[in-house]
Write a protein that holds these residues in place. Structure first.
Motif, PDB file in Angstrom:
ATOM      1  N   LYS A 264       0.807  -1.220   0.000  1.00  0.00           N
ATOM      2  CA  LYS A 264       0.000   0.000   0.000  1.00  0.00           C
ATOM      3  C   LYS A 264       0.846   1.278   0.000  1.00  0.00           C
ATOM      4  O   LYS A 264       0.305   2.380  -0.014  1.00  0.00           O
ATOM      5  CB  LYS A 264      -0.928   0.013   1.217  1.00  0.00           C
ATOM      6  CG  LYS A 264      -2.038  -1.036   1.145  1.00  0.00           C
ATOM      7  CD  LYS A 264      -3.033  -0.857   2.276  1.00  0.00           C
ATOM      8  CE  LYS A 264      -4.185  -1.868   2.145  1.00  0.00           C
ATOM      9  NZ  LYS A 264      -5.189  -1.696   3.208  1.00  0.00           N
ATOM     10  N   LEU A 265       2.145   1.121   0.033  1.00  0.00           N
ATOM     11  CA  LEU A 265       3.018   2.289   0.105  1.00  0.00           C
ATOM     12  C   LEU A 265       3.497   2.716  -1.277  1.00  0.00           C
ATOM     13  O   LEU A 265       3.926   1.883  -2.093  1.00  0.00           O
ATOM     14  CB  LEU A 265       4.217   2.005   1.022  1.00  0.00           C
ATOM     15  CG  LEU A 265       3.879   1.735   2.498  1.00  0.00           C
ATOM     16  CD1 LEU A 265       5.140   1.448   3.283  1.00  0.00           C
ATOM     17  CD2 LEU A 265       3.138   2.928   3.111  1.00  0.00           C
TER      18      LEU A 265
ATOM     19  N   ASP B 267      -1.745   4.303   0.377  1.00  0.00           N
ATOM     20  CA  ASP B 267      -3.042   4.196  -0.299  1.00  0.00           C
ATOM     21  C   ASP B 267      -4.034   3.649   0.714  1.00  0.00           C
ATOM     22  O   ASP B 267      -3.963   2.473   1.103  1.00  0.00           O
ATOM     23  CB  ASP B 267      -2.918   3.268  -1.507  1.00  0.00           C
ATOM     24  CG  ASP B 267      -4.242   3.093  -2.255  1.00  0.00           C
ATOM     25  OD1 ASP B 267      -5.251   3.694  -1.817  1.00  0.00           O
ATOM     26  OD2 ASP B 267      -4.245   2.359  -3.258  1.00  0.00           O
ATOM     27  N   GLN B 268      -4.975   4.487   1.148  1.00  0.00           N
ATOM     28  CA  GLN B 268      -5.931   4.077   2.169  1.00  0.00           C
ATOM     29  C   GLN B 268      -7.161   3.382   1.588  1.00  0.00           C
ATOM     30  O   GLN B 268      -8.041   2.952   2.338  1.00  0.00           O
ATOM     31  CB  GLN B 268      -6.374   5.299   2.994  1.00  0.00           C
ATOM     32  CG  GLN B 268      -5.228   5.975   3.758  1.00  0.00           C
ATOM     33  CD  GLN B 268      -5.729   6.860   4.867  1.00  0.00           C
ATOM     34  OE1 GLN B 268      -5.818   6.429   6.020  1.00  0.00           O
ATOM     35  NE2 GLN B 268      -6.065   8.084   4.538  1.00  0.00           N
ATOM     36  N   GLY B 269      -7.215   3.288   0.245  1.00  0.00           N
ATOM     37  CA  GLY B 269      -8.299   2.524  -0.373  1.00  0.00           C
ATOM     38  C   GLY B 269      -9.415   3.390  -0.917  1.00  0.00           C
ATOM     39  O   GLY B 269      -9.496   4.597  -0.697  1.00  0.00           O
ATOM     40  N   GLU B 270     -10.310   2.725  -1.638  1.00  0.00           N
ATOM     41  CA  GLU B 270     -11.416   3.394  -2.323  1.00  0.00           C
ATOM     42  C   GLU B 270     -12.317   4.168  -1.360  1.00  0.00           C
ATOM     43  O   GLU B 270     -12.896   5.197  -1.728  1.00  0.00           O
ATOM     44  CB  GLU B 270     -12.266   2.351  -3.063  1.00  0.00           C
ATOM     45  CG  GLU B 270     -11.586   1.755  -4.285  1.00  0.00           C
ATOM     46  CD  GLU B 270     -11.546   2.722  -5.452  1.00  0.00           C
ATOM     47  OE1 GLU B 270     -12.264   3.742  -5.404  1.00  0.00           O
ATOM     48  OE2 GLU B 270     -10.791   2.472  -6.407  1.00  0.00           O
TER      49      GLU B 270
ATOM     50  N   TYR C  41      -4.725   8.837  -1.111  1.00  0.00           N
ATOM     51  CA  TYR C  41      -3.264   8.741  -1.132  1.00  0.00           C
ATOM     52  C   TYR C  41      -2.717   9.749  -0.121  1.00  0.00           C
ATOM     53  O   TYR C  41      -2.487  10.924  -0.422  1.00  0.00           O
ATOM     54  CB  TYR C  41      -2.725   9.008  -2.533  1.00  0.00           C
ATOM     55  CG  TYR C  41      -3.173   7.959  -3.530  1.00  0.00           C
ATOM     56  CD1 TYR C  41      -2.511   6.724  -3.610  1.00  0.00           C
ATOM     57  CD2 TYR C  41      -4.272   8.189  -4.370  1.00  0.00           C
ATOM     58  CE1 TYR C  41      -2.940   5.754  -4.512  1.00  0.00           C
ATOM     59  CE2 TYR C  41      -4.692   7.219  -5.271  1.00  0.00           C
ATOM     60  CZ  TYR C  41      -4.020   6.007  -5.334  1.00  0.00           C
ATOM     61  OH  TYR C  41      -4.437   5.037  -6.226  1.00  0.00           O
ATOM     62  N   LEU C  42      -2.529   9.286   1.098  1.00  0.00           N
ATOM     63  CA  LEU C  42      -2.185  10.158   2.220  1.00  0.00           C
ATOM     64  C   LEU C  42      -0.668  10.275   2.382  1.00  0.00           C
ATOM     65  O   LEU C  42       0.034   9.270   2.527  1.00  0.00           O
ATOM     66  CB  LEU C  42      -2.798   9.611   3.510  1.00  0.00           C
ATOM     67  CG  LEU C  42      -2.687  10.503   4.750  1.00  0.00           C
ATOM     68  CD1 LEU C  42      -3.557  11.747   4.609  1.00  0.00           C
ATOM     69  CD2 LEU C  42      -3.096   9.712   6.002  1.00  0.00           C
ATOM     70  N   GLU C  43      -0.169  11.503   2.357  1.00  0.00           N
ATOM     71  CA  GLU C  43       1.260  11.734   2.574  1.00  0.00           C
ATOM     72  C   GLU C  43       1.585  11.471   4.036  1.00  0.00           C
ATOM     73  O   GLU C  43       0.998  12.082   4.924  1.00  0.00           O
ATOM     74  CB  GLU C  43       1.609  13.179   2.212  1.00  0.00           C
ATOM     75  CG  GLU C  43       1.318  13.534   0.758  1.00  0.00           C
ATOM     76  CD  GLU C  43       1.256  15.041   0.539  1.00  0.00           C
ATOM     77  OE1 GLU C  43       1.428  15.789   1.515  1.00  0.00           O
ATOM     78  OE2 GLU C  43       1.019  15.450  -0.608  1.00  0.00           O
TER      79      GLU C  43
END
Length: 879
Positions: A123-124, A177-180, A198-200
């Motif tokens: 997820k990264l 990526d935290q998902g849909e 997409y969280l920094e």
């Protein structure tokens, strides 16, 4: 993992990898006047990166408290509307000062996130600067990240610079990526999108260049690393919650708001925004005040006021109609106290400041909101809210401009900011004009602003003359500054002080304030308001900063002298009422280390016998060694009913301090005192005069000053005895004989002078001339003054009728003229007018009555010309 565990794990990981754990610096940046607040972990290391500061380590790690609510980095308006923006947050970071570079930084970041925090590698994602092939290679070849998850981005996103010139370099951000479920749903949603999918998480800055004024980049000989990861964000990810506000860093505060309002979080979007605002702002307010920022109308204080009042406004939106924010500081401390232990000792002070500011705002908010809502309705069709309205809300109701903008925006209006600024400039000009010539009094509005913002100084000087305090404000030329250096004269405010501020007639203390980086001489201490003590200082060495812990040392000799004279003043007041009557009331006083002055109501002078009696009673009570007893925190009304005397000019709070001496004195007093009257030692009354109508003034010495006065008198007595060559016991009789002999000689001299004047009067009449039947005398008399000229005129006046005379004399470099006119001519010749004309010739001035006038001047050499002039004047008048 709890947030506290995440914080510890991060720091421990880097400590195990050779980094020194460095504690968070203050939210007030010490060495960077360009910043309102510390807004990143690297701020406290800025001088290290620039090569100005050297540290005993080349690797560091920290958890830095930060605020982004003003200046370039300002998230204030966004806070509450998203789940990830804050005014206050904590920045986790690791730093290399010319030690390791990209390879280690990337590997440290990847290992901590995937091996320690166990984030799924799949997820990264990462972003890199578009030209940074080195970083791409490390991520691809060493870490093994697929090429499609390494995104090249431009300078705006992935190139960091400290300023227009100086250290700079590319950066690489680790993104999850935290998902849909977190997606904005747009087809274009990808890394770099503003939504939360997409969280920094972590920004790795590679400082490898030096940029010059032309924009040229030169590789640094020792590249450095600066990284930053928001604790709130990584905590939300690791705790599996949808926003930072659901983590244990903030959820507990929101729970307190739910409990107070009865409204659950998560059911109403509007209420949720308000709860997030309150939760975030309560942390910002608590830490800002703890670090020495206080609500005001400028600089950092203004930003704090904006934050605090924005939170109050949102608490009202939730139905809270009384101060509430101050109670949340306890919740903030319970969550953050372990990481920031100094918060506990400042908590009660923080609560008081917040409570005062809330109460102040609550006094005006209803009327302000009513006006704003009316104006919003009035201008809803125009889409513009006049700047004049925004200014009125700011100036009259204390609404920060962003609060007005916030409320207006909710109704689809934009504030006319240029017009608002125009009104603000007018106000600044009015303030500048109002401050001209006010001197120290011009600072009173600033002082009042401090106390209204909750800045209260804890005075510890009753118990001690040394203490440790923290600098909470520095004032130079009427403005708040962050620091003061050698050679500057400024005013320092500390959170606690043993220095007595001038009040109740007692002068302020002097002494030393010393910190690690410098020290100052306290030349005076003032107390402009009940809860505020100001140290007027001269910086003697180094630099003192707001937030510095300092040692405060009072000049004990100076203090003891003041204490001695203050206790004596109370004794004097009591004795005056006993001896002169109960009409005596204090009308003013000066209590200094070397003397006292006491003004009191009384309508006649005090004879010598009474003065001696007053002095004797006080010295008898000194020898009785009566106890000086102090009662503190006494209700004012209770103190007055008990017989305590209050001074009319003084301002008292609801609770007062009562100082009692023996059975004869009880006064409301905030001054410093001796423990017993015996410590006074000696009292000497040296003067009793009139101060003003119905007010007398006594001046006196006590203690060491009294002894020095008596010693001086003794020396004078010895000197007089030596001059007159008699024993001290015979001095008075000898002086009496000398006075009698002197009076006899004076009489003989006066008699002789009168005889001489008589002779002169007869002789000068020989100079009389006649003009049209009027006798005119012009004569110069040698070596006499104005008084003698008058005597001569008195002698010759009757013999001159009808006529006039001008008499002149030169003496001691001065010229004197007298013009006399006999009564029968005074309507035709005005002596006062004539003497004024003559006075110009001798460079002087004069005047008088129609029959006699006098003048003096600085040119005796012109006297003859002036005396001749009289004939011309008489002839002119007679024409």
């Amino acid at each position: 993992m709890k947030a506290s565990e995440i914080r510890k794990t991060f720091l421990k990981y880097f400590e195990d990898n050779g980094h020194t754990i460095v504690h968070s610096s203050s939210l007030i940046p010490k060495n960077d006047p360009t910043l309102l607040f510390t807004n990143a972990g690297m701020v406290q290391f800025k001088d290290v990166f620039l090569g100005v500061d050297k540290r005993p380590y080349t690797r560091a790690t920290s958890c830095q408290k930060c605020v982004r609510a003003g200046g370039k980095h300002n998230d204030l308006e966004i806070v509450g509307h998203t789940g990830r923006h804050h005014t206050f947050f904590e920045m986790l970071g690791n730093f290399s000062f010319g030690d390791y570079f990209k390879h280690e930084a990337i590997n440290f970041g990847w290992e901590l996130l995937t091996e320690i925090f166990k984030l799924p590698k799949s997820k990264l994602w990462v972003t890199i600067f578009k030209d940074d092939d080195e970083a791409f290679h490390i991520w691809r070849a060493e870490i093994g990240l697929p090429s499609e998850r390494i995104i090249r981005m431009g300078e705006n996103d992935n190139f960091w610079a400290m300023g227009d010139t100086g250290p700079c370099g590319p950066c690489s951000e680790i993104v999850i990526d935290q998902g849909e479920a977190f997606s904005c749903g747009k087809p274009s949603c990808a890394v770099g999108c503003d939504c939360d999918r997409y969280l920094e998480l972590w920004n790795l800055v590679f400082m490898q260049y030096e940029r010059d004024s032309l924009g040229n980049l030169t590789p640094l000989p020792k590249p450095s690393i600066d990284t930053g990861m928001g604790l709130e964000r990584i905590t939300a990810v690791l705790q599996g919650v949808n926003s930072n506000y659901e983590t244990d860093l903030l959820r507990g505060i929101i729970s307190s708001v739910e409990e107070r309002t009865g409204k659950p979080y998560g059911e109403n979007p509007s209420s949720d925004v308000s709860m997030r605002v309150i939760a975030d702002h309560s942390r910002a307010v608590t830490f800002l005040i703890s670090d020495g920022v206080f609500p005001s109308n400028e600089g950092r204080g203004y930003v704090l006021r904006r934050i605090l009042r924005r939170a109050v406004r949102h608490s009202r939106a939730l139905g809270i109609r009384e101060p509430f924010l101050s109670s949340l500081t306890d919740q903030v401390w319970s969550i953050m106290g372990e990481a920031y232990p100094d918060l506990e000792e400042r908590l009660s002070f923080v609560k008081e400041v917040v409570s005062n500011e809330e109460e102040r705002f609550f006094e005006t908010i209803d009327r302000g909101l009513e006006l704003l809502n009316l104006e919003v309705e009035k201008h809803i069709g125009e889409k513009i809210l006049p700047g004049e309205v925004a200014f009125k809300l700011y100036d009259t109701y204390g609404f920060p401009i962003d609060l007005t903008e916030d409320i207006a925006r909710e109704s689809g209006l934009i504030v006319d900011y240029p017009e608002f600024e125009k009104e603000m400039e007018k106000q600044r000009e009015r303030s500048r004009q109002a401050w001209k010539g006010l001197g120290e009094e011009g600072l009173v509005p600033l002082y009042k602003e401090f106390t209204s913002g909750g800045l209260i100084v804890n005075f510890t000087g009753y118990e001690r003359t040394k203490d440790i305090g923290r600098i909470t404000a520095i004032i130079k030329d009427g403005r708040l500054v962050d620091s003061a250096s050698e050679g500057e004269r400024v005013e320092l405010i500390t959170d606690r002080t043993p220095f007595y501020g001038e009040a109740g007639g007692q002068v302020g203390d002097r002494g030393i304030i010393e910190g690690e980086s410098g020290y100052a001489e306290v030349v005076d201490t003032k107390k402009p308001l009940l809860t505020l003590i100001i140290h007027q200082v001269s910086i003697k060495k180094g630099t003192l900063w707001v937030g510095d812990n300092v040692e405060l040392r009072v000049d004990e000799r100076h203090r003891y002298g003041a204490k001695t004279h203050h206790t004596t003043t109370h004794m004097l007041h009591a004795v005056l009422r006993e001896v002169l009557g109960t009409h005596v009331r204090q009308a003013g006083s000066l209590v200094a280390p070397e003397r006292l002055r006491f003004d009191f109501t009384h309508f006649s002078s005090i004879d010598d016998n009474t003065v001696c009696r007053i002095e004797d009673i006080i010295n008898n009570r000194v020898r009785c060694d009566d106890r000086v007893i102090t009662q503190v925190d006494v209700p004012y009304e209770e103190a007055i009913k008990s017989g305590a005397t209050a001074i009319f000019e003084e301002k008292y709070g609801d609770r007062v301090r009562v100082v009692s001496i023996g059975e004869y004195s009880k006064e409301l007093c905030g001054g410093t005192h001796l423990h017993t009257t015996g410590e006074v030692g000696l009292f000497k009354l040296v003067g009793e005069t009139a101060s003003s109508a119905g007010v007398r003034r006594i001046e006196a010495f006590a203690g060491e000053s009294a002894w020095r006065f008596i010693r001086k008198q003794e020396e004078t007595l010895i000197e007089a005895s030596n001059i007159l060559r008699v024993n001290q016991s015979d001095l008075i009789s000898r002086l009496k004989r000398m006075v009698e002999e002197n009076e006899k000689l004076k009489k003989e001299l006066e008699s002789f002078k009168d005889k001489v004047m008589g002779e002169k009067s007869k002789s000068i009449l020989d100079n009389v001339k006649e003009i049209k039947g009027i006798k005119v005398l012009s004569a110069q008399v040698s070596d006499v003054g104005p008084d003698e000229l008058r005597k001569i005129w008195d002698e010759i006046r009757e013999k001159l009728k009808p006529g006039l005379a001008v008499l002149g004399s030169g003496s001691d470099g001065k010229a004197y003229i007298l013009v006399g006119v006999t009564k029968d001519l005074s309507k035709r010749f005005h002596a006062g007018n004539i003497v004024k004309e003559l006075a110009t010739l001798i460079d002087g001035a004069g005047g008088g009555k129609p029959d006699m006038a006098q003048a003096g001047g600085n040119k005796p050499e012109k006297l003859e010309e002036a005396l001749r002039k009289i004939f011309e004047i008489v002839s002119r008048i007679l024409q």
